[in-house]
Design a protein around this motif. Structure first.
Motif, PDB file in Angstrom:
ATOM      1  N   ILE A 183     -10.100   1.935  -1.638  1.00  0.00           N
ATOM      2  CA  ILE A 183      -8.887   2.403  -1.083  1.00  0.00           C
ATOM      3  C   ILE A 183      -8.814   1.677   0.566  1.00  0.00           C
ATOM      4  CG2 ILE A 183      -7.439   4.066  -0.615  1.00  0.00           C
ATOM      5  CD1 ILE A 183      -9.371   5.937  -2.787  1.00  0.00           C
ATOM      6  N   PRO A 184      -7.586   0.725   0.647  1.00  0.00           N
ATOM      7  CA  PRO A 184      -6.820   0.187  -0.317  1.00  0.00           C
ATOM      8  C   PRO A 184      -7.507  -1.072  -1.220  1.00  0.00           C
ATOM      9  CG  PRO A 184      -6.535  -0.759   1.777  1.00  0.00           C
ATOM     10  CD  PRO A 184      -7.598   0.308   1.934  1.00  0.00           C
TER      11      PRO A 184
ATOM     12  N   CYS B  18      -3.860   4.344  -2.901  1.00  0.00           N
ATOM     13  CA  CYS B  18      -3.478   4.497  -1.402  1.00  0.00           C
ATOM     14  C   CYS B  18      -2.551   5.766  -1.210  1.00  0.00           C
ATOM     15  CB  CYS B  18      -2.729   3.397  -0.879  1.00  0.00           C
ATOM     16  SG  CYS B  18      -3.753   1.784  -0.939  1.00  0.00           S
ATOM     17  N   LYS B  19      -1.603   6.071  -2.103  1.00  0.00           N
ATOM     18  CA  LYS B  19      -1.010   7.252  -1.663  1.00  0.00           C
ATOM     19  C   LYS B  19      -1.590   8.593  -1.725  1.00  0.00           C
ATOM     20  CE  LYS B  19       3.180   7.361  -3.798  1.00  0.00           C
ATOM     21  NZ  LYS B  19       4.304   7.220  -4.622  1.00  0.00           N
ATOM     22  N   ARG B  20      -2.424   8.559  -2.652  1.00  0.00           N
ATOM     23  CA  ARG B  20      -3.181   9.713  -3.045  1.00  0.00           C
ATOM     24  C   ARG B  20      -4.732  10.025  -2.302  1.00  0.00           C
ATOM     25  NH1 ARG B  20      -2.760  10.382  -9.564  1.00  0.00           N
ATOM     26  NH2 ARG B  20      -0.394  10.491  -9.552  1.00  0.00           N
ATOM     27  N   LYS B  21      -4.883   8.875  -1.820  1.00  0.00           N
ATOM     28  CA  LYS B  21      -6.141   8.618  -0.983  1.00  0.00           C
ATOM     29  C   LYS B  21      -7.530   9.256  -2.090  1.00  0.00           C
ATOM     30  CE  LYS B  21      -4.380   9.008   3.828  1.00  0.00           C
ATOM     31  NZ  LYS B  21      -3.198   8.192   3.420  1.00  0.00           N
ATOM     32  N   ALA B  22      -7.278   8.777  -3.194  1.00  0.00           N
ATOM     33  CA  ALA B  22      -8.380   9.186  -4.068  1.00  0.00           C
ATOM     34  C   ALA B  22      -8.415   8.023  -5.193  1.00  0.00           C
ATOM     35  CB  ALA B  22      -8.010  10.468  -4.769  1.00  0.00           C
ATOM     36  N   GLU B  23      -9.671   8.187  -5.800  1.00  0.00           N
ATOM     37  CA  GLU B  23      -9.786   7.063  -6.886  1.00  0.00           C
ATOM     38  C   GLU B  23      -8.671   7.540  -8.075  1.00  0.00           C
ATOM     39  OE1 GLU B  23     -13.328   5.348  -8.370  1.00  0.00           O
ATOM     40  OE2 GLU B  23     -14.132   5.276  -6.377  1.00  0.00           O
TER      41      GLU B  23
ATOM     42  N   THR C 113       0.827  -1.246  -0.132  1.00  0.00           N
ATOM     43  CA  THR C 113      -0.244   0.081   0.093  1.00  0.00           C
ATOM     44  C   THR C 113       0.797   1.357  -0.133  1.00  0.00           C
ATOM     45  OG1 THR C 113      -0.078  -0.081   2.524  1.00  0.00           O
ATOM     46  CG2 THR C 113      -1.839  -1.118   0.998  1.00  0.00           C
TER      47      THR C 113
END
Length: 102
Positions: free
Chosen positions: A64-65, A41-46, A35
């Motif tokens: 996410i994740p 996961c890094k951007r916390k966005a689709e 992750t």
């Protein structure tokens, strides 16, 4: 013109284990997601979700994740091969304990 006498073809076999799509115990490798490298996961966005898009068994969630349904994953490795950040690696099934496999 006469009508044709069509025959209906049927199968006399019964479905067996694995015909429902479940992997069972024959998968050799399983995908594992890191992750910290995964773009969503890094951007916390689709974002990205190439693994989800290209999975032939449709076992990767678009969350996410991302989660992989190992009950149906065949271990083909397409997700790991296509991941742009190499966040998915294929790990030998022997590395997991019996409890994790069930």
């Amino acid at each position: 013109m006469g009508t044709r006498n069509y025959r209906r073809k049927t199968s006399h076999s019964e479905p067996g284990p694995g015909d429902g799509g479940r992997t069972g115990s024959w998968r050799v490798e399983r995908p594992v997601i890191n992750t910290s490298l995964c773009i969503p996961c890094k951007r916390k966005a689709e974002a990205c979700f190439i693994c989800w898009l290209l999975c032939p068994d449709v076992v990767i969630s678009r969350t996410i994740p991302p989660e992989i349904d190992l009950e149906y994953c065949k271990g083909c490795g397409i997700c790991a091969e296509e991941c742009p950040t190499k966040a998915i690696t294929m790990v030998d099934e022997a590395a997991f304990s019996k409890e994790e496999k069930d």
